[in-house]
Design an enzyme around this catalytic site. Structure first.
Site, PDB file in Angstrom:
ATOM      1  N   TYR A 141       0.716  -1.148   0.001  1.00  0.00           N
ATOM      2  CA  TYR A 141      -0.011   0.066   0.123  1.00  0.00           C
ATOM      3  C   TYR A 141       0.905   1.295  -0.010  1.00  0.00           C
ATOM      4  O   TYR A 141       0.362   2.225  -0.326  1.00  0.00           O
ATOM      5  CB  TYR A 141      -0.935   0.015   1.322  1.00  0.00           C
ATOM      6  CG  TYR A 141      -2.034  -0.900   1.041  1.00  0.00           C
ATOM      7  CD1 TYR A 141      -2.303  -1.832   0.311  1.00  0.00           C
ATOM      8  CD2 TYR A 141      -3.024  -1.065   2.160  1.00  0.00           C
ATOM      9  CE1 TYR A 141      -3.322  -2.717   0.097  1.00  0.00           C
ATOM     10  CE2 TYR A 141      -3.991  -1.959   2.057  1.00  0.00           C
ATOM     11  CZ  TYR A 141      -4.272  -2.813   1.008  1.00  0.00           C
ATOM     12  OH  TYR A 141      -5.312  -3.654   0.969  1.00  0.00           O
ATOM     13  N   LYS A 191       2.980 -15.648   1.940  1.00  0.00           N
ATOM     14  CA  LYS A 191       3.147 -16.480   0.621  1.00  0.00           C
ATOM     15  C   LYS A 191       4.425 -16.549   0.062  1.00  0.00           C
ATOM     16  O   LYS A 191       4.763 -16.101  -1.069  1.00  0.00           O
ATOM     17  CB  LYS A 191       2.176 -15.374  -0.798  1.00  0.00           C
ATOM     18  CG  LYS A 191       1.733 -16.172  -1.752  1.00  0.00           C
ATOM     19  CD  LYS A 191       0.715 -17.086  -1.788  1.00  0.00           C
ATOM     20  CE  LYS A 191       0.574 -17.779  -3.030  1.00  0.00           C
ATOM     21  NZ  LYS A 191      -0.327 -18.958  -2.784  1.00  0.00           N
ATOM     22  N   ASP A 223      -3.637 -18.216   0.997  1.00  0.00           N
ATOM     23  CA  ASP A 223      -4.819 -18.862   0.576  1.00  0.00           C
ATOM     24  C   ASP A 223      -5.341 -19.694   1.371  1.00  0.00           C
ATOM     25  O   ASP A 223      -6.458 -19.981   1.632  1.00  0.00           O
ATOM     26  CB  ASP A 223      -4.341 -19.186  -1.086  1.00  0.00           C
ATOM     27  CG  ASP A 223      -2.969 -20.067  -1.159  1.00  0.00           C
ATOM     28  OD1 ASP A 223      -2.157 -19.895  -0.160  1.00  0.00           O
ATOM     29  OD2 ASP A 223      -2.790 -20.715  -2.232  1.00  0.00           O
ATOM     30  N   ASP A 247      -5.574  -6.840   5.398  1.00  0.00           N
ATOM     31  CA  ASP A 247      -6.599  -6.181   5.030  1.00  0.00           C
ATOM     32  C   ASP A 247      -7.585  -7.247   4.891  1.00  0.00           C
ATOM     33  O   ASP A 247      -8.974  -7.026   5.148  1.00  0.00           O
ATOM     34  CB  ASP A 247      -6.340  -5.288   3.949  1.00  0.00           C
ATOM     35  CG  ASP A 247      -7.443  -4.482   3.520  1.00  0.00           C
ATOM     36  OD1 ASP A 247      -8.370  -4.074   4.380  1.00  0.00           O
ATOM     37  OD2 ASP A 247      -7.205  -3.556   2.491  1.00  0.00           O
TER      38      ASP A 247
END
Ligand code: NAD
Length: 356
Positions: A141, A191, A223, A247
Site C-alpha cells: 500500500y 505467501k 490462500d 486487510d
C-alpha cells in the site's frame, strides 16, 4: 493526569456512530473521573469539502497532540472521482503513516448472543476469539515505485510490495507480546512460496521465536489461511501478517462474527498511542438513516481505554455494557434476529450508556 482524545467523525455513517461512542465516553469520563478532554476535527471527504484536503494540517496537528484518536469512517461515492491524492482514503493513509501507526489490531470475537448472526454454523464459530495483527504502514500500500504508465501502447499498473527486516521485527514483536497475554499461539501468514518479500517475513518471525519460547509459532500461506478461517476459525489465537493480506483476512474474520458493525480495531505506534476505529467503512448505502450499528465504534472506545489510556477496568465496563444490551435483545438491523427488538443507532447508544 489529564488526557486528550481527538474525535474524527469523518463521512457517511461516521458522524452518527461516533456521536454514540462520545455519549459513552462522556459517561465513563464522569463516572471514573478520567479527566479526559475531548476535541473534534474534520477528516476525509468532509475535510476535502471544507478545506480541499482530506487531512488538513490543523487536523494532523491536533492528532499529533492527542493521547488517542477516536475515528469514525471516511469515503463515499461523492469523492470517488476526484484526483487520487485528495480522496478521503488518502487522508486516512496519511494520518496512519504520519503518526507511525504501524500495528493494526483487529479482534474477531463472537458474542454468544450473536452466534446465529454468523453465516457459519454456530458450533464452528461460537466462542470465537481471534486477534489479527496487521502491519499497517508498509508493504504494497505504500511501496514505491507505484503508478499507471504507458508501455508499448497500453497502460500498465504497478505497485511494489516491500518490507525491511526492522519493519517485520517491530510488528512481529507486538504480535508475540499479545500472544503472550493470550493463548500463546502465533500464526504468521505469508505467501513465501511465491513472494520473496514474505519469504523474508517468515524468516524474521522465525528468528524471533527464540525470544518468546512460550509462544508456539506456526506459518501458513495466505490462500490456506483464507480457507481455514471459514473452515475452522477457532484453531487460531493471534495471526500476524502484512498490510495487504491483513486487510483481506481481517474483513473475512469480521464476517465470521455476523456483522462488520460489531468489530473494533486499534492502530498503535511504538508508544501505544493509537487511532481507534470500527473495521467497517462509511456505509453510504445507509448513511443518514439512523440505522447504523454503533457498537463497533463503542467497542473501539473500549480498546482505546485498554491500550492507550491503560484503563483496562474501564474497557471491561464498556464491553460488559455492550454484552448486556445484546442480552436484552436489542439489535440494529444488521444483527437483527427473530424475537429481538429492532433499534436504531441512537437508541442503541442510549442503551449502552444506560447499561454502563
Ligand atoms: P462498508 O463497510 O462501508 O459497507 C459494507 C456493507 O456493510 C454495507 O452494506 C453497509 O451498509 C454495511 N455496514 C457497514 N458498517 C455498518 C454498520 N456500522 N452498521 C450496519 N451496517 C454496516 O464498505 P464499502 O461499502 O466497501 O465502502 C464504503 C465506503 O467506505 C467507501 O468509500 C470506502 O472507501 C470506505 N471505507 C472506509 C474505511 C475507513 O474509513 N476506514 C474502511 C473501508 C471502506
Amino acid at each position: 493526569m489529564s488526557k486528550n482524545i481527538l474525535v474524527l467523525p469523518g463521512d457517511g455513517i461516521g458522524p452518527e456512530i461516533v456521536a454514540e461512542a462520545v455519549k459513552v465516553l462522556e459517561k465513563v469520563n464522569a463516572d471514573f473521573q478520567l479527566d479526559i478532554s475531548i476535541d473534534e476535527a474534520l477528516v476525509g471527504g468532509a475535510a476535502y469539502d471544507a478545506a480541499g484536503d482530506p487531512l488538513p494540517e490543523k487536523t494532523l496537528d491536533k492528532a499529533r497532540q492527542a493521547d488517542a484518536i477516536l475515528f469514525g469512517s471516511i469515503g463515499g461515492p461523492k469523492w470517488d472521482a476526484i484526483e487520487r491524492d485528495k480522496r478521503p482514503e488518502r487522508g486516512l493513509l496519511r494520518l496512519r503513516s504520519s503518526l507511525g501507526l504501524f500495528a493494526n489490531l483487529r479482534p474477531a470475537i463472537l458474542f454468544p448472543q450473536l452466534a446465529s448472526a454468523s453465516t457459519l454454523k454456530p458450533e464452528v464459530v461460537s466462542g470465537l476469539d481471534i486477534l489479527i495483527v496487521r502491519e499497517l504502514t508498509g508493504g504494497i500500500y505504500f511501496g514505491q515505485p507505484r503508478g499507471i504508465r504507458e508501455e508499448n501502447g497500453e497502460r500498465v499498473g504497478f505497485n511494489t510490495d516491500v518490507y525491511s527486516e526492522s519493519e517485520i521485527r517491530r510488528i512481529a514483536r507486538v504480535a508475540f507480546e499479545l500472544a503472550m497475554a493470550r493463548d500463546k499461539r502465533l500464526l504468521s501468514v505469508d505467501k513465501a512460496n511465491v513472494l520473496e518479500v514474505t519469504e523474508l517475513w517468515k524468516e524474521v518471525v522465525d528468528s524471533m521465536s527464540a525470544e518468546y519460547p512460550d509462544v508456539e509459532v506456526s506459518h501458513m500461506y495466505v490462500d490456506n489461511a483464507a480457507m481455514q478461517l471459514v473452515r475452522a476459525p477457532k484453531q487460531f489465537d493471534v495471526i500476524v501478517t502484512g498490510n495487504l493480506f491483513g486487510d483481506i483476512l481481517s474483513d473475512e474474520a469480521a464476517m465470521l462474527t455476523g456483522s462488520i458493525g460489531m468489530l473494533p480495531s486499534a492502530s498503535l505506534d511504538e508508544n501505544r498511542k493509537g487511532l481507534y476505529e470500527p473495521c467497517h467503512g462509511s456505509a453510504p448505502d445507509i448513511a443518514g438513516q439512523g440505522i447504523a450499528n454503533p457498537l463497533a465504534t463503542i467497542l473501539s472506545l473500549a480498546m482505546l481505554m485498554r491500550y492507550s489510556l491503560e484503563r483496562g477496568d474501564v474497557a471491561d465496563v464498556i464491553e460488559a455494557a455492550v454484552e448486556r444490551v445484546l442480552e436484552q435483545g436489542l439489535r440494529t438491523a444488521d444483527i437483527m434476529a427473530d424475537g429481538c427488538t429492532p433499534v436504531g443507532t441512537q437508541a442503541m447508544g442510549d442503551a449502552v450508556v444506560a447499561a454502563l
